[in-house]
Design a protein around this motif. Structure first.
Motif, PDB file in Angstrom:
ATOM      1  N   ARG A  58       0.824  -1.210   0.000  1.00 48.28           N
ATOM      2  CA  ARG A  58       0.000   0.000   0.000  1.00 48.28           C
ATOM      3  C   ARG A  58       0.855   1.254   0.000  1.00 48.28           C
ATOM      4  O   ARG A  58       0.499   2.265  -0.615  1.00 48.28           O
ATOM      5  CB  ARG A  58      -0.923   0.013   1.220  1.00 48.28           C
ATOM      6  N   ILE A  59       2.001   1.231   0.683  1.00 55.37           N
ATOM      7  CA  ILE A  59       2.886   2.400   0.681  1.00 55.37           C
ATOM      8  C   ILE A  59       3.443   2.644  -0.715  1.00 55.37           C
ATOM      9  O   ILE A  59       3.503   3.782  -1.198  1.00 55.37           O
ATOM     10  CB  ILE A  59       4.017   2.205   1.705  1.00 55.37           C
ATOM     11  N   HIS A  96       1.772   3.032 -14.250  1.00 59.04           N
ATOM     12  CA  HIS A  96       1.844   1.659 -13.733  1.00 59.04           C
ATOM     13  C   HIS A  96       0.648   0.820 -14.175  1.00 59.04           C
ATOM     14  O   HIS A  96       0.640  -0.399 -13.918  1.00 59.04           O
ATOM     15  CB  HIS A  96       1.909   1.661 -12.203  1.00 59.04           C
ATOM     16  N   GLY A  97      -0.324   1.441 -14.815  1.00 61.50           N
ATOM     17  CA  GLY A  97      -1.508   0.699 -15.234  1.00 61.50           C
ATOM     18  C   GLY A  97      -2.193   0.051 -14.046  1.00 61.50           C
ATOM     19  O   GLY A  97      -2.431   0.684 -13.011  1.00 61.50           O
ATOM     20  N   THR A  98      -2.488  -1.231 -14.211  1.00 59.49           N
ATOM     21  CA  THR A  98      -3.102  -2.008 -13.118  1.00 59.49           C
ATOM     22  C   THR A  98      -2.238  -3.217 -12.766  1.00 59.49           C
ATOM     23  O   THR A  98      -2.755  -4.258 -12.356  1.00 59.49           O
ATOM     24  CB  THR A  98      -4.510  -2.481 -13.527  1.00 59.49           C
ATOM     25  N   ILE A  99      -0.910  -3.071 -12.949  1.00 65.90           N
ATOM     26  CA  ILE A  99      -0.023  -4.198 -12.675  1.00 65.90           C
ATOM     27  C   ILE A  99       0.074  -4.449 -11.170  1.00 65.90           C
ATOM     28  O   ILE A  99      -0.380  -3.644 -10.352  1.00 65.90           O
ATOM     29  CB  ILE A  99       1.377  -3.959 -13.273  1.00 65.90           C
ATOM     30  N   ASP A 142      -5.616  -6.373  -3.745  1.00 67.39           N
ATOM     31  CA  ASP A 142      -4.972  -5.534  -2.733  1.00 67.39           C
ATOM     32  C   ASP A 142      -3.550  -5.158  -3.130  1.00 67.39           C
ATOM     33  O   ASP A 142      -2.952  -4.268  -2.507  1.00 67.39           O
ATOM     34  CB  ASP A 142      -4.949  -6.255  -1.387  1.00 67.39           C
ATOM     35  N   TYR A 143      -2.995  -5.825  -4.114  1.00 65.24           N
ATOM     36  CA  TYR A 143      -1.598  -5.603  -4.492  1.00 65.24           C
ATOM     37  C   TYR A 143      -1.490  -5.048  -5.928  1.00 65.24           C
ATOM     38  O   TYR A 143      -0.412  -5.088  -6.522  1.00 65.24           O
ATOM     39  CB  TYR A 143      -0.811  -6.904  -4.373  1.00 65.24           C
ATOM     40  N   CYS A 144      -2.591  -4.541  -6.453  1.00 71.71           N
ATOM     41  CA  CYS A 144      -2.593  -3.984  -7.812  1.00 71.71           C
ATOM     42  C   CYS A 144      -2.696  -2.458  -7.753  1.00 71.71           C
ATOM     43  O   CYS A 144      -3.366  -1.889  -6.880  1.00 71.71           O
ATOM     44  CB  CYS A 144      -3.777  -4.526  -8.612  1.00 71.71           C
ATOM     45  N   TYR A 145      -2.019  -1.816  -8.689  1.00 70.06           N
ATOM     46  CA  TYR A 145      -2.157  -0.368  -8.831  1.00 70.06           C
ATOM     47  C   TYR A 145      -3.577  -0.039  -9.283  1.00 70.06           C
ATOM     48  O   TYR A 145      -4.200  -0.814 -10.017  1.00 70.06           O
ATOM     49  CB  TYR A 145      -1.148   0.164  -9.841  1.00 70.06           C
ATOM     50  N   PRO A 146      -4.090   1.125  -8.884  1.00 70.54           N
ATOM     51  CA  PRO A 146      -5.500   1.453  -9.202  1.00 70.54           C
ATOM     52  C   PRO A 146      -5.740   1.754 -10.678  1.00 70.54           C
ATOM     53  O   PRO A 146      -6.873   1.697 -11.132  1.00 70.54           O
ATOM     54  CB  PRO A 146      -5.778   2.678  -8.330  1.00 70.54           C
ATOM     55  N   GLY A 147      -4.663   2.094 -11.409  1.00 71.38           N
ATOM     56  CA  GLY A 147      -4.845   2.390 -12.830  1.00 71.38           C
ATOM     57  C   GLY A 147      -5.359   3.797 -13.043  1.00 71.38           C
ATOM     58  O   GLY A 147      -5.215   4.671 -12.182  1.00 71.38           O
ATOM     59  N   PRO A 148      -5.943   4.054 -14.182  1.00 72.27           N
ATOM     60  CA  PRO A 148      -6.329   3.099 -15.228  1.00 72.27           C
ATOM     61  C   PRO A 148      -5.155   2.628 -16.078  1.00 72.27           C
ATOM     62  O   PRO A 148      -4.031   3.109 -15.915  1.00 72.27           O
ATOM     63  CB  PRO A 148      -7.312   3.917 -16.082  1.00 72.27           C
ATOM     64  N   LYS A 149      -5.442   1.705 -16.990  1.00 70.05           N
ATOM     65  CA  LYS A 149      -4.443   1.286 -17.946  1.00 70.05           C
ATOM     66  C   LYS A 149      -4.115   2.458 -18.867  1.00 70.05           C
ATOM     67  O   LYS A 149      -4.924   3.380 -19.023  1.00 70.05           O
ATOM     68  CB  LYS A 149      -4.950   0.099 -18.767  1.00 70.05           C
TER      69      LYS A 149
END
Length: 586
Positions: free
Chosen positions: A421-422, A451-454, A478-485
């Motif tokens: 999260r940090i 970072h897209g949603t990686i 919980d471990y994905c970037y919010p995005g968008p792509k």
């Protein structure tokens, strides 16, 4: 008297007449004949008979008494009959003879010349001129009046829609850009209606080329050129089909757009205006030098208008970019150049708080900018977006490896979820900083989409391993970037460049083959993660990007000559401090 002449007198008048002495009767008879002769000397038509009889009372002599005058007027009125009868065949022959005897007078009117001013009395020759010029409108035929312009507008709309759909599909969902183009076209059409319609000199002062320039600089040169062609078609309707006005604005728009180039400096607009003025002058000379109805003063006025048009167009373009870019949130090249300055407060904050992230941003900008040039993307936008894409790391720089100088890593004491999260939060923090400093939307998109949603793989793998030991389920969300792509080619390049630069710093490839393999693995991974599906990149673009990244990374990790350590030679009197200062620099 009544039996012989048919005079019809009332009893009182008849009795008065019988009582008249002979002398007075002669006076009444003489005046009656005089009035009758005077009246019948002029033409008396049947339609005007009552008026002629009524006028007899006004012609009676003042020497007669009232009773005598009334008798004379009554008798004269009853004897007045029509003496002018209408003969239609003879009248037609007389009119034709008069028409044949009248010499023909030709009157010429120049384009734009006033035929009849408002408030003037309409003479027969004015009415004839208006009729011959087709300026008198009888009953309005709305079908023939509205059908041609409606068909032209429909054609222009269809052509624009087809162009956007086939050539610029990303604009279909970009409402701001479409509204920008539509607003400008309507604004310039309104200006053309006021300054071009039925004008002589003002059409050549009207800054029509500013429409194409605004769209070309704010959005895309190809779109600006195509819109200028469509606007010239609409302008031909407003200009009443004048070919010189249509060609003037069509050629001027194309010349101005090609002359302004990338428009990264204010003087680019000045030189574009100069080129436009020169082109206008040449075109006007070509069209009007042999015009028989245009004298030399008129030609010089046209040339002056063409020269002034260049200055007016450049000024309108600069003013329009300044105003409309804020209204429609469109980032211009001049704004990007201003944002790229190293003394921007956010860049200074990143440099001082997170110097490692700042150097990373520089390397990413070099990678992405060169690749953007290879595929025809906006290289300046990519470079500026790369400089700002990691500004969120300046909030908590110690949690990012490039800023950790000591061996202690604060993530070692955190659980995987908190650690992830940090790291992910630097995107939110960067967007918040960008909004606070009012960065344009395209720069904020670089921050949120790079970072897209990686997934943060390191933290996710730790969480999965710990979950395996404890039997807990680890939600990958919980471990994905919010995005968008990435929604554009520019932000997609940032995504790829960011991954390649970070991995190259971690692995330090020593050979060209290793660099090529590293770049290929990043591009393949992002394709498998479906991060590029909305970025409008083709396979040919990705191959050009791969080759560009490899070439640029070779420059980053090029070989350097290892200098030998300096040693004091026998008999050398140099002091150690001097020797240190003489050590060659790498």
């Amino acid at each position: 008297l009544q039996l012989n002449s048919g005079a019809n007198l009332d009893p009182d008048s008849a009795q008065t007449l019988l009582n008249l002495p002979e002398a007075r009767w002669q006076a009444v008879a003489t005046d009656t004949l005089r009035v009758l002769e005077t009246t019948l000397r002029d033409p008396v038509r049947a339609a005007a008979l009552d008026a002629a009889r009524s006028a007899t009372a006004d012609r009676i002599s003042m020497l007669l008494s009232t009773a005598e005058g009334r008798i004379a007027a009554t008798m004269a009125a009853q004897w007045i009959v029509p003496n002018s009868l209408y003969n239609e065949p003879a009248t037609k022959l007389a009119r034709q003879a008069a028409l044949d005897a009248t010499p023909t007078v030709n009157q010429n009117f120049l384009a734009g010349q006033t035929v009849l001013r408002r408030g003037s009395i309409v003479r027969p020759e004015d009415l004839e001129a208006l009729t011959q010029l087709g300026l008198l409108r009888g009953s309005t035929n709305w079908l023939t009046l509205l059908l041609p312009p409606t068909l032209v507008v429909l054609l222009v709309t269809v052509l624009f829609a087809l162009y956007v759909r086939t050539q610029l599909p990303e604009y279909i969902t970009n409402t701001r850009h479409l509204l920008f183009v539509i607003f400008l076209v309507h604004l310039f059409l309104l200006g053309a209606k006021v300054l071009v319609t039925q004008r002589v000199l003002l059409p050549f002062l009207f800054p029509g080329a500013a429409l194409g320039l605004l769209i070309a600089v704010a959005l895309q040169p190809q779109l600006g050129l195509f819109t200028s062609v469509l606007f010239a078609i609409l302008l031909s309707l407003v200009a009443d089909g004048r070919l010189d006005v249509t060609l003037f604005h069509l050629a001027g728009s194309m010349l101005a757009i090609l002359a302004v180039g990338r428009a990264e400096r204010v003087n680019a607009y000045f030189w574009s205006g100069v080129a436009l003025a020169a082109g206008n002058t040449a075109l006007l000379l070509t069209l009007h030098i042999a015009d028989p109805v245009l004298d030399w003063p008129g030609l010089f006025q046209l040339l002056g208008a063409g020269l002034a048009n260049g200055l007016v167009t450049a000024s309108v373009t600069l003013l329009g970019l300044f105003l409309l870019s804020y209204v429609f949130d469109i980032t211009t090249t001049l704004q990007l150049v201003e944002l790229s300055r190293p003394d921007h407060p956010l860049l200074l904050q990143l440099l001082r708080a997170a110097p490692g992230s700042y150097q990373h941003s520089l390397q990413v900008s070099n990678l992405a900018e060169h690749a953007a040039q290879q595929i025809g993307a906006n290289a300046l936008l990519v470079r500026v977006g790369a400089m700002f894409h990691d500004i969120g790391k300046s909030v908590r720089p110690e949690y990012f490896i490039e800023n950790q100088i000591e061996t202690v890593n604060p993530h070692d004491s955190l659980d995987p979820y908190t650690s992830a999260r940090i790291i992910i939060d630097h995107v939110r923090a960067g967007e918040e900083l960008a909004r606070n400093y009012r960065l344009p939307q395209v720069i904020r998109a670089a921050i949120t989409e790079h970072h897209g949603t990686i997934t943060t793989q390191f933290q996710y793998q730790r969480a999965v391993q710990e979950g395996t030991n404890t039997g807990a389920t680890v939600p990958i969300e919980d471990y994905c970037y919010p995005g968008p792509k990435p929604q554009s080619r520019e932000t997609a390049l940032l995504l790829l460049a960011d991954g390649c630069e970070a991995k190259s710093r971690a692995e330090l490839p020593a050979t060209a083959e290793a660099i090529d393999k590293l770049v290929g693995s990043i591009i393949s991974a992002r394709l498998q993660q479906r991060q590029l599906v909305e970025a409008h990149l083709t396979l040919a673009d990705l191959e050009a990007v791969r080759l560009s990244f490899v070439q640029t990374l070779k420059g980053f990790f090029h070989s350097r000559l290892k200098y030998p350590e300096w040693q004091l030679l026998p008999g050398d009197d140099a002091q150690p401090d001097a020797a240190l200062s003489a050590t060659p620099s790498s």
